[in-house]
Design an enzyme around this catalytic site. Structure first.
Site, PDB file in Angstrom:
ATOM      1  N   GLU A 151      30.915  37.677  30.386  1.00  0.00           N
ATOM      2  CA  GLU A 151      31.559  36.206  29.269  1.00  0.00           C
ATOM      3  C   GLU A 151      30.785  35.376  28.335  1.00  0.00           C
ATOM      4  O   GLU A 151      31.344  35.519  27.123  1.00  0.00           O
ATOM      5  CB  GLU A 151      32.453  35.320  30.282  1.00  0.00           C
ATOM      6  N   ASP A 296      37.026  48.176  33.513  1.00  0.00           N
ATOM      7  CA  ASP A 296      38.198  48.283  32.032  1.00  0.00           C
ATOM      8  C   ASP A 296      36.952  48.731  30.642  1.00  0.00           C
ATOM      9  O   ASP A 296      37.475  49.413  30.245  1.00  0.00           O
ATOM     10  CB  ASP A 296      38.911  47.132  32.401  1.00  0.00           C
ATOM     11  N   GLU A 390      50.461  39.274  36.873  1.00  0.00           N
ATOM     12  CA  GLU A 390      48.466  39.597  36.571  1.00  0.00           C
ATOM     13  C   GLU A 390      48.364  40.693  38.208  1.00  0.00           C
ATOM     14  O   GLU A 390      47.047  41.910  37.340  1.00  0.00           O
ATOM     15  CB  GLU A 390      48.049  38.161  37.478  1.00  0.00           C
ATOM     16  N   GLU A 408      45.528  41.620  26.578  1.00  0.00           N
ATOM     17  CA  GLU A 408      45.937  43.202  26.382  1.00  0.00           C
ATOM     18  C   GLU A 408      47.020  43.823  26.053  1.00  0.00           C
ATOM     19  O   GLU A 408      46.628  44.996  24.927  1.00  0.00           O
ATOM     20  CB  GLU A 408      45.018  43.673  27.995  1.00  0.00           C
TER      21      GLU A 408
END
Length: 812
Positions: A151, A296, A390, A408
């Site tokens: 992150e 991902d 989610e 996304e």
């Protein structure tokens, strides 16, 4: 006629056990819904959006950004995030902890840094200059705080680099910010150095977390072992840009090494990756493989590293993975996780919202049709639940109800519009924008949705709301001439930060990977995206009502097959009931075991009774087939249960990808001996002389499976049994897996893996024996055949002599 079958129990719990894995194959039946849409249905063309409406939506997106940005700046700065319900800042160590979620926070004004390049896209140079001055003045990284490497890299390093690049761009193109001397680049270099200690692992794969001041010397990080594939594989774009802009190669070198290490850990049979691994040993901890959470952006960075850096090897790797995903994970418009080592076995019955990035990546790689299909499925999920939850099940019900305003789906919508020019995607974007305005907007910014079923808010506004969600909405409704920069000359990072394609010209020249033996020409077949625009309406039409549509059940319709059957599908349950099949729970309901009974008398009609009989026969074949497939992959560690060597038993074990396969009646026999040291990770074994010609037992951990095998082989061992280091693990409750190697085929002795419970039984027998225990390593199916043949000979002998024989006890 009756039949035992096993279906997954409802409610939370561990992953699928051996019985539940059969039921997971039945989720393929959901795809039959596609055939339910009538072919005669007429297509309703998407209404084109006027320039006026598009401009209005662009300005509304701009207003959304400033509503959130000003709420943060006025009520939260210099905190990392805004808490929109309490209208104050979230500080690490001050605001009540949220556990691991707070690893994204470093008390470095993350939301402002993450938002800098969005200000440039909006054309607000004045506020951008002001914000850059604030960051230079206020942000510092010398804090005793543990942060997420992933992150911090994508939000902070990426945000600082993008802002630096755009600041220099404005100096040249807008004749402004002449005072700027590269301060943001120096800040990104400092932060990069503070992340580097995480890369000091035996594999080169970085730790998941690092202390900004102490590196990996923080006592809380001493037990740090695991990271996710995406966490380790989403570094290269930022680190390569950092190296090429500063001239310091260390960042790019470490990031390339991490990507190379991950590539070697793929399953060689399926070309799939797992989701969680041990950074020291390279062992997979979670072998679920899909395109959502935990994996991902690894795929995204493989492709974008090729685009940004021009290195062919990343294109080849992406294409290998992509082909595997489309072969095993893709089920029509759905993307369902599988086990990397058994790719035909589904590992989950739900999908998570992070997979919504996948259609956008497919667009970039030139595969438009499946991108349109998956996006359409996701859009229907959004329409069904207001937001995309989610996680949602294979029948599109809510699995996890949160929605943190993720970007996304909007990102994929933007790329599909840019690729096709289809105004349908403008309408989809409009729906997403209006939904955010109606259900997420609060007086102090935008609040995450705690549960899409109730619309309840959560006191949370992630920095990606400004850096990605609203940015992609603004770009969707903007024409290229609306923007200060040519967006086609940049690559978007996974956090939607902008890195210019010109970075490839700044040194660290890559080489052509096509000349190596690791890849062949087929890995490069999808090098260039298609320049032809397709008409997505033709692709979407067969999927209309994919979620809400249903087929009328008539006797003349398609028969429900055992392969298609889902125990959680109410229509399927009615169909089997009409066929005269009833289900009765057996034993503990939590195990999901049921017994199927078929009776012609209970069938709705004679025809459906015949269908029921055929269904039961198919179910028997399915059960038998799966049992044989599972058995064929199993290895056995066999041993005698008596001193005379007459009766044998066997414990189950898993195979490896890097050692010779024992086929047919092949086996390796020898006395067992424990490795010293037990984990067999040193340069040599202390008991190497004793291990020669024996079956060596080594414990999992500290180094890779193949490293243990090489050391055993070097010591002259005949075979290796690697025992698990997780107490209570068992092949009865956990899926057996094949140990992965590192791509070098230099191990010539059999190597098998044994879970803790099974090894505990073997260890107990070793302790009871006065002499060394002798074992055979062989295929489990061959052991069973051997035992059956032996029993048959004993029974024939007993019949000839008129005596009865007792079957030997077997432990399986």
């Amino acid at each position: 006629m009756s039949l035992y079958a096993v279906f997954p129990a409802s409610g939370p719990g561990p992953g699928p056990g051996p019985g539940q894995r059969l039921a997971l194959t039945f989720i393929l039946g959901l795809l039959i819904l596609v055939a339910c849409v009538l072919s005669t249905e007429t297509s309703m063309p998407t209404q084109n959006m006027s320039h006026k409406e598009r401009a209005e939506l662009r300005e509304e997106a701009r207003d959304m950004f400033y509503h959130a940005y000003r709420a943060y700046m006025e009520n939260a700065y210099p905190a990392d995030e805004l808490m929109p319900l309490s209208c104050k800042g979230r500080y690490r160590g001050v605001t009540p902890s949220r556990g691991d979620m707070d690893d994204i926070l470093g008390n470095f004004s993350m939301t402002l840094v993450d938002s800098l390049d969005t200000l440039v896209l909006l054309g607000d140079f004045e506020e951008f200059e002001h914000a850059v001055k604030l960051v230079i003045r206020d942000v510092q990284f010398d804090s005793d705080i543990i942060v997420s490497v992933f992150e911090t890299n994508i939000r902070m390093v990426g945000g600082l680099l993008s802002a630096h690049i755009l600041a220099e761009y404005l100096q040249k193109q807008a004749d402004t910010m002449h005072w700027y001397k590269g301060e943001l680049l120096e800040m990104s270099r400092e932060l990069g150095y503070r992340l580097l200690p995480a890369f000091n692992t035996s594999t080169g794969i970085p730790h998941a977390r690092v202390n900004l001041r102490l590196g990996m010397k923080d006592p809380q990080l001493k037990k740090s072992r695991e990271t996710c594939t995406a966490c380790a594989g989403t570094i290269l774009l930022e680190f390569a840009a950092l190296s090429r802009l500063t001239g310091d190669p260390i960042f790019e070198v470490r990031a390339h090494a991490a990507m190379d290490a991950l590539w070697k850990l793929r399953h060689r049979g399926s070309d799939l990756m797992g989701t969680v691994l041990n950074v020291h040993s390279g062992d997979w901890v979670r072998r679920d493989s899909g395109v959502g959470a935990g994996i991902d952006s690894y795929y995204e960075y493989l492709f974008k590293s090729y685009v940004l850096l021009g290195d062919d090897k990343y294109l080849a790797r992406f294409n290998r993975h992509y082909n595997a995903v489309m072969k095993y994970v893709s089920e029509g418009p759905m993307l369902l996780d599988v086990l990397m080592h058994r790719p035909h076995a589904k590992s989950k019955n739900f999908m998570d919202s992070l997979l919504a990035f996948w259609p956008g990546l497919q667009v970039l790689s030139g595969d438009l049709k499946p991108a349109v299909q998956t996006h359409e499925m996701l859009y229907q999920v959004m329409q069904m639940h207001t937001f995309i939850p989610e996680a949602f099940t294979v029948d599109f019900q809510i699995h996890w109800g949160q929605h943190p305003l993720r970007p996304e789906f909007i990102e994929s919508t933007y790329f599909l519009y840019r690729a096709t020019g289809d105004h349908h995607y403008l309408q989809v974007g409009k729906r997403a924008l209006k939904t955010l305005q109606q259900y997420a907007k609060v007086s102090c910014g935008y609040a995450a949705v705690n549960d899409v079923r109730t619309g309840k808010h959560e006191d949370r506004m992630d920095s990606f709301v400004l850096s990605e969600t609203i940015k992609y909405l603004f770009l969707l409704f903007s024409d290229p001439h609306d923007l200060i920069i040519n967006i086609d000359e940049f690559v978007f990072t996974t956090e939607a930060h902008l890195l210019p394609l010109s970075i490839a010209q700044l040194g660290n020249a890559t080489f052509s990977f096509r000349q190596t033996e690791e890849h062949n020409v087929l890995d490069f077949m999808r090098t260039c995206p298609s320049s032809n625009k397709l008409f997505p309406e033709k692709v979407r039409k067969p999927l209309r009502n994919f979620i809400t549509g249903s087929c009328p059940r008539t006797s003349g319709g398609k028969r429900l097959s055992a392969l298609d059957f889902q125990a959680s599908n109410a229509d399927h349950l009615r169909a089997v009931y009409d066929m005269g099949i009833t289900m009765v729970s057996v034993g503990d309901r939590s195990q999901g075991k049921v017994r199927l009974f078929h009776s012609f008398y209970n069938a709705k009609s004679h025809e459906e009774g015949e269908m029921g009989l055929q269904f039961m026969q198919e179910m028997l074949e399915l059960t038998k087939m799966q049992s044989m497939n599972q058995l064929a992959a199993l290895q056995a560690v066999a041993f005698t249960t008596d001193d005379k060597g007459q009766d044998w038993a066997a414990l189950m074990a898993g195979p490896s990808h890097f050692s010779p396969e024992l086929i047919g009646d092949q086996f390796v026999e020898g006395d067992v001996v424990l490795a010293n040291p037990l984990r067999a990770c040193d340069d040599r074994l202390d008991n190497a002389a004793e291990a020669k010609g024996k079956v060596l037992i080594a414990e999992r951990g500290d180094c890779t499976f193949v490293s243990k095998a090489r050391l055993a082989q070097k010591s002259g061992a005949a075979a290796v049994i690697v025992c698990d280091n997780v107490p209570g693990s068992s092949g009865e409750t956990q899926p057996m897996f094949a140990m992965s190697g590192d791509g070098n085929d230099d191990v010539n002795i059999p190597v098998v893996f044994m879970y803790s419970v099974e090894f505990g039984k073997l260890s107990a027998i070793m302790k009871r024996r006065k002499s060394p225990l002798r074992v055979r390593v062989m295929q489990m199916v061959e052991f069973k055949r051997w035992q059956l043949a032996k029993e048959q000979r004993m029974n024939e002998t007993a019949t000839a002599t008129g005596t009865s024989s007792q079957k030997p006890e077997k432990e399986l």
